[in-house]
Design a protein around this motif. Structure first.
Motif, PDB file in Angstrom:
ATOM      1  N   LYS A  90       0.963  -1.307   0.082  1.00  9.12           N
ATOM      2  CA  LYS A  90      -0.026  -0.138  -0.002  1.00  9.12           C
ATOM      3  C   LYS A  90       0.826   1.164  -0.225  1.00  9.12           C
ATOM      4  O   LYS A  90       1.848   1.208   0.870  1.00  9.12           O
ATOM      5  N   ILE A  91       0.441   2.346  -0.795  1.00 12.00           N
ATOM      6  CA  ILE A  91       1.032   3.593  -0.796  1.00 12.00           C
ATOM      7  C   ILE A  91       0.188   4.733  -0.604  1.00 12.00           C
ATOM      8  O   ILE A  91      -0.963   4.550  -1.192  1.00 12.00           O
ATOM      9  N   SER A  92       0.286   5.464   0.483  1.00  7.87           N
ATOM     10  CA  SER A  92      -0.515   6.483   0.884  1.00  7.87           C
ATOM     11  C   SER A  92       0.103   7.853   0.465  1.00  7.87           C
ATOM     12  O   SER A  92       1.130   7.803   1.006  1.00  7.87           O
ATOM     13  N   VAL A  93      -0.234   8.839  -0.237  1.00  9.85           N
ATOM     14  CA  VAL A  93       0.466   9.967  -0.224  1.00  9.85           C
ATOM     15  C   VAL A  93      -0.617  11.033   0.003  1.00  9.85           C
ATOM     16  O   VAL A  93      -1.859  11.100  -0.588  1.00  9.85           O
ATOM     17  N   LYS A  94      -0.108  12.060   0.845  1.00  8.68           N
ATOM     18  CA  LYS A  94      -0.868  13.413   1.148  1.00  8.68           C
ATOM     19  C   LYS A  94       0.233  14.595   1.181  1.00  8.68           C
ATOM     20  O   LYS A  94       0.955  14.453   1.911  1.00  8.68           O
ATOM     21  N   ASP A  95       0.063  15.307   0.016  1.00 10.51           N
ATOM     22  CA  ASP A  95       0.914  16.573   0.069  1.00 10.51           C
ATOM     23  C   ASP A  95       2.483  16.183  -0.145  1.00 10.51           C
ATOM     24  O   ASP A  95       2.602  15.478  -1.137  1.00 10.51           O
ATOM     25  N   ASN A  96       3.137  16.433   1.004  1.00 10.53           N
ATOM     26  CA  ASN A  96       4.418  16.168   0.923  1.00 10.53           C
ATOM     27  C   ASN A  96       5.092  15.185   1.694  1.00 10.53           C
ATOM     28  O   ASN A  96       5.971  14.803   2.103  1.00 10.53           O
ATOM     29  N   ALA A  97       4.087  14.221   2.315  1.00 12.49           N
ATOM     30  CA  ALA A  97       4.434  13.226   3.159  1.00 12.49           C
ATOM     31  C   ALA A  97       3.610  11.877   2.465  1.00 12.49           C
ATOM     32  O   ALA A  97       2.470  11.798   1.934  1.00 12.49           O
ATOM     33  N   ALA A  98       4.200  10.721   2.820  1.00 18.44           N
ATOM     34  CA  ALA A  98       3.805   9.615   2.241  1.00 18.44           C
ATOM     35  C   ALA A  98       3.753   8.559   3.232  1.00 18.44           C
ATOM     36  O   ALA A  98       5.060   8.556   4.064  1.00 18.44           O
ATOM     37  N   THR A  99       3.281   7.350   3.111  1.00 17.62           N
ATOM     38  CA  THR A  99       3.700   6.308   3.889  1.00 17.62           C
ATOM     39  C   THR A  99       3.474   4.908   2.799  1.00 17.62           C
ATOM     40  O   THR A  99       2.717   5.098   1.971  1.00 17.62           O
ATOM     41  N   ALA A 100       4.536   4.131   3.053  1.00 23.03           N
ATOM     42  CA  ALA A 100       4.277   2.856   2.238  1.00 23.03           C
ATOM     43  C   ALA A 100       4.483   1.713   3.070  1.00 23.03           C
ATOM     44  O   ALA A 100       5.454   1.409   3.942  1.00 23.03           O
ATOM     45  N   GLU A 101       3.799   0.608   2.783  1.00 22.93           N
ATOM     46  CA  GLU A 101       3.737  -0.558   3.592  1.00 22.93           C
ATOM     47  C   GLU A 101       4.300  -1.696   2.745  1.00 22.93           C
ATOM     48  O   GLU A 101       3.721  -1.792   1.465  1.00 22.93           O
ATOM     49  N   LEU A 102       4.914  -2.209   3.133  1.00 22.78           N
ATOM     50  CA  LEU A 102       5.910  -3.416   2.358  1.00 22.78           C
ATOM     51  C   LEU A 102       5.843  -4.670   2.903  1.00 22.78           C
ATOM     52  O   LEU A 102       5.927  -4.799   4.453  1.00 22.78           O
ATOM     53  N   ASP A 103       5.810  -5.904   2.382  1.00 20.08           N
ATOM     54  CA  ASP A 103       5.926  -7.414   2.643  1.00 20.08           C
ATOM     55  C   ASP A 103       7.523  -7.494   2.157  1.00 20.08           C
ATOM     56  O   ASP A 103       7.655  -7.420   1.259  1.00 20.08           O
TER      57      ASP A 103
END
Length: 150
Positions: A90-103
């Motif tokens: 999963k990748i979530s982007v909001k403005d200049n910040a993001a989270t990425a979930e990796l297996d």
């Protein structure tokens, strides 16, 4: 209207559309960051690995940019044949910040022994990466889900 004017107007109108479709999305830039980072770790290129990490990196384990760099240097001295398998969940982007979930699974050799360092054959480790956009590139600022003993 002259032919030159029509061509100029067409280019003026089509340029933003072409740029929009050819300019890589934030998600594709983040995927590229992980692809290049994994390759750099496998090739034991410390400077390339650290170019993906923000100087502002901090996490709950108390790690910072300089401690990660020292830890990676030790890992590269102790391990050989590092192979990384990952899947972006999963990748979530909001403005200049993001989270990425990796297996994630990492296999490496310690002397004569080879085995899983992160995750295992049955189940990968699930990690969450927090990223910050600097100009047009993304850098890792924090991670969750992996215990490292440097």
């Amino acid at each position: 209207m002259s032919r030159k004017t029509i061509i100029s107007l067409a280019l003026l109108i089509l340029s933003p559309i072409i740029i929009y479709f050819l300019w890589p999305s934030d998600e594709s830039r983040i995927k590229k960051l992980f692809r290049e980072g994994a390759t750099a770790i496998e090739q034991e290129k410390l400077d390339d690995v650290m170019s993906k990490v923000s100087f502002n990196y901090t996490d709950k384990q108390g790690l910072a940019y300089i401690t990660i760099k020292a830890g990676m240097r030790r890992i590269f001295q102790q391990m050989a044949g590092i192979k990384i398998e990952y899947e972006v969940a999963k990748i979530s982007v909001k403005d200049n910040a993001a989270t990425a979930e990796l297996d994630l699974r990492v296999v490496a050799s310690f002397g004569q022994d080879t085995g899983y360092v992160v995750g295992d054959a049955a189940e990968p480790a699930h990690m969450k990466f927090f990223l910050e956009k600097e100009r047009t590139s993304w850098l890792v600022t924090k991670t969750e889900g992996l215990r490292l003993d440097f």
